[in-house]
Design a protein around this motif. Structure first.
Motif, mmCIF file in Angstrom:
data_model
loop_
_atom_site.group_PDB
_atom_site.id
_atom_site.type_symbol
_atom_site.label_atom_id
_atom_site.label_comp_id
_atom_site.label_asym_id
_atom_site.label_seq_id
_atom_site.Cartn_x
_atom_site.Cartn_y
_atom_site.Cartn_z
ATOM 1 N N ASN A 130 12.279 -31.560 -6.313
ATOM 2 C CA ASN A 130 11.354 -30.483 -6.679
ATOM 3 C C ASN A 130 10.272 -30.437 -5.597
ATOM 4 O OD1 ASN A 130 9.985 -28.471 -7.976
ATOM 5 N ND2 ASN A 130 9.384 -29.685 -9.752
ATOM 6 N N PRO A 131 10.561 -29.818 -4.455
ATOM 7 C CA PRO A 131 9.645 -29.921 -3.308
ATOM 8 C C PRO A 131 8.382 -29.079 -3.489
ATOM 9 C CG PRO A 131 11.484 -28.483 -2.770
ATOM 10 C CD PRO A 131 11.768 -29.055 -4.136
ATOM 11 N N VAL A 132 7.277 -29.648 -3.020
ATOM 12 C CA VAL A 132 5.995 -28.952 -2.932
ATOM 13 C C VAL A 132 5.412 -29.263 -1.563
ATOM 14 C CG1 VAL A 132 5.490 -28.899 -5.409
ATOM 15 C CG2 VAL A 132 4.811 -30.880 -4.050
ATOM 16 N N ILE A 133 4.524 -28.399 -1.104
ATOM 17 C CA ILE A 133 3.949 -28.554 0.229
ATOM 18 C C ILE A 133 2.438 -28.379 0.150
ATOM 19 C CG2 ILE A 133 4.135 -26.121 0.911
ATOM 20 C CD1 ILE A 133 5.031 -27.102 3.684
ATOM 21 N N THR A 134 1.720 -29.105 0.979
ATOM 22 C CA THR A 134 0.268 -28.987 1.049
ATOM 23 C C THR A 134 -0.101 -27.874 2.020
ATOM 24 O OG1 THR A 134 0.096 -30.597 2.853
ATOM 25 C CG2 THR A 134 0.062 -31.451 0.598
ATOM 26 N N ILE A 137 4.232 -37.123 -5.566
ATOM 27 C CA ILE A 137 2.838 -36.840 -5.208
ATOM 28 C C ILE A 137 1.948 -36.816 -6.446
ATOM 29 C CG2 ILE A 137 3.122 -34.334 -5.282
ATOM 30 C CD1 ILE A 137 0.962 -36.414 -2.828
ATOM 31 N N LEU A 138 2.469 -36.345 -7.596
ATOM 32 C CA LEU A 138 1.666 -36.369 -8.821
ATOM 33 C C LEU A 138 1.436 -37.804 -9.291
ATOM 34 C CD1 LEU A 138 3.035 -33.350 -10.902
ATOM 35 C CD2 LEU A 138 1.023 -33.464 -9.432
ATOM 36 N N GLU A 139 2.434 -38.649 -9.140
ATOM 37 C CA GLU A 139 2.259 -40.067 -9.483
ATOM 38 C C GLU A 139 1.233 -40.716 -8.551
ATOM 39 O OE1 GLU A 139 4.992 -44.114 -9.997
ATOM 40 O OE2 GLU A 139 5.910 -42.178 -9.500
ATOM 41 N N TYR A 140 1.250 -40.330 -7.292
ATOM 42 C CA TYR A 140 0.264 -40.858 -6.329
ATOM 43 C C TYR A 140 -1.157 -40.429 -6.705
ATOM 44 C CZ TYR A 140 -2.339 -41.204 -1.948
ATOM 45 O OH TYR A 140 -3.301 -41.464 -0.992
ATOM 46 N N ILE A 141 -1.321 -39.152 -7.042
ATOM 47 C CA ILE A 141 -2.650 -38.649 -7.416
ATOM 48 C C ILE A 141 -3.144 -39.338 -8.683
ATOM 49 C CG2 ILE A 141 -3.910 -36.600 -8.173
ATOM 50 C CD1 ILE A 141 -2.142 -34.933 -6.351
ATOM 51 N N LEU A 142 -2.251 -39.507 -9.669
ATOM 52 C CA LEU A 142 -2.632 -40.177 -10.914
ATOM 53 C C LEU A 142 -3.032 -41.624 -10.661
ATOM 54 C CD1 LEU A 142 -2.861 -40.117 -14.002
ATOM 55 C CD2 LEU A 142 -0.432 -40.693 -14.117
ATOM 56 N N HIS A 143 -2.284 -42.313 -9.818
ATOM 57 C CA HIS A 143 -2.609 -43.710 -9.504
ATOM 58 C C HIS A 143 -3.968 -43.807 -8.808
ATOM 59 C CE1 HIS A 143 -2.140 -47.850 -8.195
ATOM 60 N NE2 HIS A 143 -2.370 -47.466 -6.955
ATOM 61 N N LYS A 144 -4.249 -42.903 -7.890
ATOM 62 C CA LYS A 144 -5.528 -42.923 -7.193
ATOM 63 C C LYS A 144 -6.683 -42.645 -8.151
ATOM 64 C CE LYS A 144 -4.609 -43.984 -2.968
ATOM 65 N NZ LYS A 144 -5.204 -45.196 -2.352
ATOM 66 N N LYS A 145 -6.500 -41.711 -9.085
ATOM 67 C CA LYS A 145 -7.560 -41.411 -10.050
ATOM 68 C C LYS A 145 -7.823 -42.604 -10.961
ATOM 69 C CE LYS A 145 -7.193 -36.369 -10.231
ATOM 70 N NZ LYS A 145 -6.950 -35.179 -11.092
ATOM 71 N N TYR A 187 6.268 -32.929 0.000
ATOM 72 C CA TYR A 187 6.355 -34.028 -0.966
ATOM 73 C C TYR A 187 7.273 -33.617 -2.107
ATOM 74 C CZ TYR A 187 2.118 -35.844 1.284
ATOM 75 O OH TYR A 187 1.203 -36.306 2.197
ATOM 76 N N ASP A 188 7.819 -34.631 -2.748
ATOM 77 C CA ASP A 188 8.479 -34.410 -4.030
ATOM 78 C C ASP A 188 7.390 -34.334 -5.092
ATOM 79 O OD1 ASP A 188 10.175 -34.192 -6.124
ATOM 80 O OD2 ASP A 188 11.439 -35.895 -5.578
ATOM 81 N N LYS A 189 7.476 -33.380 -5.978
ATOM 82 C CA LYS A 189 6.405 -33.149 -6.942
ATOM 83 C C LYS A 189 6.153 -34.381 -7.800
ATOM 84 C CE LYS A 189 4.770 -29.739 -10.287
ATOM 85 N NZ LYS A 189 5.068 -28.463 -10.989
ATOM 86 N N GLU A 190 7.194 -35.059 -8.225
ATOM 87 C CA GLU A 190 7.025 -36.244 -9.054
ATOM 88 C C GLU A 190 6.308 -37.356 -8.299
ATOM 89 O OE1 GLU A 190 9.779 -39.445 -11.576
ATOM 90 O OE2 GLU A 190 10.687 -37.738 -10.542
ATOM 91 N N LYS A 193 -3.911 -28.307 -7.597
ATOM 92 C CA LYS A 193 -3.816 -26.861 -7.416
ATOM 93 C C LYS A 193 -3.510 -26.480 -5.975
ATOM 94 C CE LYS A 193 -8.829 -26.287 -6.800
ATOM 95 N NZ LYS A 193 -10.042 -25.610 -7.313
ATOM 96 N N HIS A 194 -3.678 -27.421 -5.030
ATOM 97 C CA HIS A 194 -3.376 -27.141 -3.624
ATOM 98 C C HIS A 194 -1.880 -27.210 -3.326
ATOM 99 C CE1 HIS A 194 -7.714 -28.571 -2.503
ATOM 100 N NE2 HIS A 194 -7.687 -27.367 -3.063
ATOM 101 N N LEU A 195 -1.093 -27.820 -4.207
ATOM 102 C CA LEU A 195 0.337 -27.994 -3.962
ATOM 103 C C LEU A 195 1.071 -26.688 -4.231
ATOM 104 C CD1 LEU A 195 0.771 -31.473 -5.681
ATOM 105 C CD2 LEU A 195 0.452 -31.005 -3.253
#
Length: 307
Positions: free
Chosen positions: A55-59, A70-78, A65-68, A201-203
């Motif tokens: 499920n590709p997304v781009i900045t 990059i979202l896991e990365y953002i959640l881990h950072k938060k 990135y794969d959506k799963e 929202k940038h993805l």
């Protein structure tokens, strides 16, 4: 030293190839090597998992990135930022409590000193006719008494003193160790590739066009040819620069962008007008030197000092 060509050891020219070969065999200097195709990820692979994106997304900067992932990365950072913020708040509260306690101690010391001076001024007069009680003499041959606990034991591990003893084998518990100060964390999540602020929202979603619609029982990662340009149907590989159209999410080649799309600046799929920022080149997954990716590996080794 290597021999010169055709045993011409008397030649005064020390060629570049000989110098690089001697540097590689001597063990000194810095080795440089250009990365091969095996060290470069595919153009359609996630920059985190290095696997083809399901499920590709781009900045906005062009990193795929794969959506799963990059979202896991953002959640881990938060979650990490939230944990650091709680530690910072705990430390700030502790510092305030220590300041209040220090102020109270100073105030009590001042009050004690004042009361001591007052009592010394208004003390009772001494009776000159009364003899002072004789002082008890302490025998020098008596052994010094050791402090004992209520149960008769002299162990330091009794009555809860074990919690007060420092663990000298732990660096943070030594007397010289200072408490590490936690700085206020930055609440912004940054892109792991570009180090720029990144939000969900940038993805932007990306839609690749399959080169072969038939499955043939093969996994997507096992196929050599996976995608093609959505307009010209040219096969997409690492040697072809690609771009994503922001309005439709379609992936096209840069040749298609230069020859077709830039003429009228309209999306060929939706017909919407495009801006320059709506054409996002995909970064990474290319062997071109102008792509901005560092394709050269360096290995630092000991340096031979000249005498």
């Amino acid at each position: 030293m290597t021999r010169h060509q055709r045993n011409a050891t008397a030649g005064c020219v020390y060629t570049y190839h000989e110098r690089k070969k001697d540097a590689a065999t001597s063990g000194y200097g810095t080795n440089h090597a250009r990365l091969g195709t095996d060290s470069v990820k595919g153009f359609d692979c996630c920059s985190l998992s290095l696997q083809p994106c399901k499920n590709p997304v781009i900045t906005p900067d062009g990193w795929l990135y794969d959506k799963e992932a990059i979202l896991e990365y953002i959640l881990h950072k938060k979650q990490e930022i939230e944990k650091q913020m709680k530690e910072f708040e705990r430390q700030s509260k502790q510092e305030k409590d220590e300041e209040v306690k220090t102020g109270e101690n100073k105030q009590s010391q001042k009050l004690t000193a004042f009361m001591k001076n007052e009592t010394s001024i208004s003390s009772k007069p001494l009776n000159p006719f009364q003899d002072a009680p004789p002082a008890k003499k302490q025998r020098t041959d008596e052994p010094e008494k050791m402090p004992s606990t209520s149960n008769g034991s002299i162990s330091n591990m009794q009555t809860g003193r074990a919690k007060e003893l420092p663990s000298f084998w732990i660096p943070s518990h030594t007397p010289q160790a200072k408490a590490s100060l936690v700085k206020k964390p930055d609440k912004t999540v940054y892109c792991p590739m570009s180090d720029k602020p990144l939000k969900m929202k940038h993805l932007l979603p990306v839609e690749f066009t399959l080169a072969d619609k038939e499955d043939n029982g093969k996994n997507l990662a096992g196929k050599q040819v996976r995608y093609k340009c959505a307009v010209t149907h040219d096969i997409l590989t690492n040697s072809i620069r690609c771009a994503v159209i922001k309005t439709s999410g379609k992936v096209v080649t840069m040749d298609c962008v230069e020859k077709l799309i830039r003429k009228d600046m309209k999306d060929p799929f939706t017909g919407e007008s495009l801006k320059e920022s709506d054409i996002i080149p995909i970064k990474g997954g290319t062997g071109f030197a102008s792509s901005g990716a560092d394709l050269k590996a360096k290995k630092a080794r000991p340096v031979m000092m000249a005498s």
